[in-house]
Design an enzyme around this catalytic site. Structure first.
Site, PDB file in Angstrom:
ATOM      1  N   ILE A  45      -1.230  11.891  24.020  1.00 35.31           N
ATOM      2  CA  ILE A  45      -1.570  13.042  22.991  1.00 35.31           C
ATOM      3  C   ILE A  45      -1.369  12.211  21.623  1.00 35.31           C
ATOM      4  O   ILE A  45      -0.447  11.760  21.482  1.00 35.31           O
ATOM      5  CB  ILE A  45      -0.579  14.077  23.213  1.00 35.31           C
ATOM      6  N   GLU A  58      12.082   7.749  25.732  1.00 37.23           N
ATOM      7  CA  GLU A  58      12.845   8.941  26.228  1.00 37.23           C
ATOM      8  C   GLU A  58      12.359  10.257  26.359  1.00 37.23           C
ATOM      9  O   GLU A  58      12.682  11.140  27.061  1.00 37.23           O
ATOM     10  CB  GLU A  58      14.298   9.096  25.514  1.00 37.23           C
ATOM     11  N   ASN A  59      11.162  10.381  25.355  1.00 29.63           N
ATOM     12  CA  ASN A  59      10.926  11.971  25.206  1.00 29.63           C
ATOM     13  C   ASN A  59       9.862  12.232  26.459  1.00 29.63           C
ATOM     14  O   ASN A  59       9.862  13.182  26.936  1.00 29.63           O
ATOM     15  CB  ASN A  59       9.883  11.906  23.894  1.00 29.63           C
ATOM     16  N   TYR A  67       8.779  14.546  31.796  1.00 34.83           N
ATOM     17  CA  TYR A  67       8.461  14.356  33.181  1.00 34.83           C
ATOM     18  C   TYR A  67       9.660  15.063  34.026  1.00 34.83           C
ATOM     19  O   TYR A  67       9.391  15.594  35.148  1.00 34.83           O
ATOM     20  CB  TYR A  67       8.047  13.020  33.638  1.00 34.83           C
TER      21      TYR A  67
END
Length: 172
Positions: free
Chosen positions: A98, A136-137, A142
Site C-alpha cells: 500500500i 514490525e508493522n 498479519y
C-alpha cells in the site's frame, strides 16, 4: 471513502510496474543500499518479468483503488507459482503493498480479505506469506489477522541476504 479492487491484465503492466517500484521503494529504501534496491527493482519490476507473471495462470494481481486512485496492489500465487513448495492446498500472498499515503485506511485488510476469498473459492486449506523479519508493522498486522509464524527463508536484496518470516493462516 470508497475502496475498490480490480484484477490486473497485461494492459496494466506499466501501471503495475509504477506502483510496484513506488511501494517497494517506500517500504525498503531506508534499510538497503541504493545499489541493492536498484538491482532488486530492475529484476522484479521490469516489464518483461511483470508480463510473464501476469500471463501465468497460477498468479493473479489486483489493484486497490481508494477514491478512484490506485493505492496499492496484491499478488497471489497457487500451485508451482508459489515461491516455496507449499503444495496445491496452499495460496501464497507474494506481495501486498500500500502506498504510504494510503496506509491506515483499511486497504491492507481489504486486500487480505480478497486473498482469503480467492483461497476459499479454490478450496485451499491455508494461506501463507513471507514478511521481512524487521517489518514490525506488517508482522503485527498479519498476527492481528490470524497468521502465525511457521518458518523462515532467505531473501536476497541484491547481494544482501535477508530473512523473511513465513507466516501461515489455516482456513479449513
Amino acid at each position: 471513502m470508497t475502496i475498490n479492487i480490480k484484477k490486473c491484465t497485461l494492459e496494466d503492466s506499466r501501471k503495475l510496474q509504477e506502483i510496484g517500484c513506488e511501494t517497494y521503494n517506500e517500504t525498503f529504501k531506508d534499510h538497503n543500499s541504493p545499489e541493492n534496491m536498484n538491482a532488486y527493482l530492475a529484476g522484479a519490476f521490469n516489464l518483461k518479468q511483470l508480463e510473464k507473471e501476469l500471463s501465468n495462470i497460477s498468479s493473479q494481481f489486483f489493484f486497490a483503488f481508494f477514491n478512484n486512485e490506485v493505492a496499492g496492489y496484491l499478488k497471489v500465487n497457487t500451485g508451482d507459482a508459489q515461491s516455496e513448495e507449499m503444495g496445491d492446498e496452499s495460496l501464497e500472498i507474494e506481495r501486498i503493498y500500500i502506498k504510504n499515503k494510503f496506509q491506515k485506511h483499511g486497504i491492507g485488510k481489504y486486500l487480505l480479505n480478497k486473498a482469503m476469498e480467492i483461497a476459499m473459492e479454490g478450496n485451499k486449506k491455508k494461506i501463507w506469506l513471507g514478511v521481512w523479519e524487521y517489518n514490525e508493522n506488517a508482522i503485527a498486522f498479519y498476527k492481528k489477522m490470524g497468521f502465525v509464524q511457521t518458518g523462515a527463508h532467505s531473501f536476497y536484496m541484491g547481494d544482501d541476504q535477508q530473512i523473511d518470516l513465513i507466516m501461515t493462516k489455516t482456513l479449513i
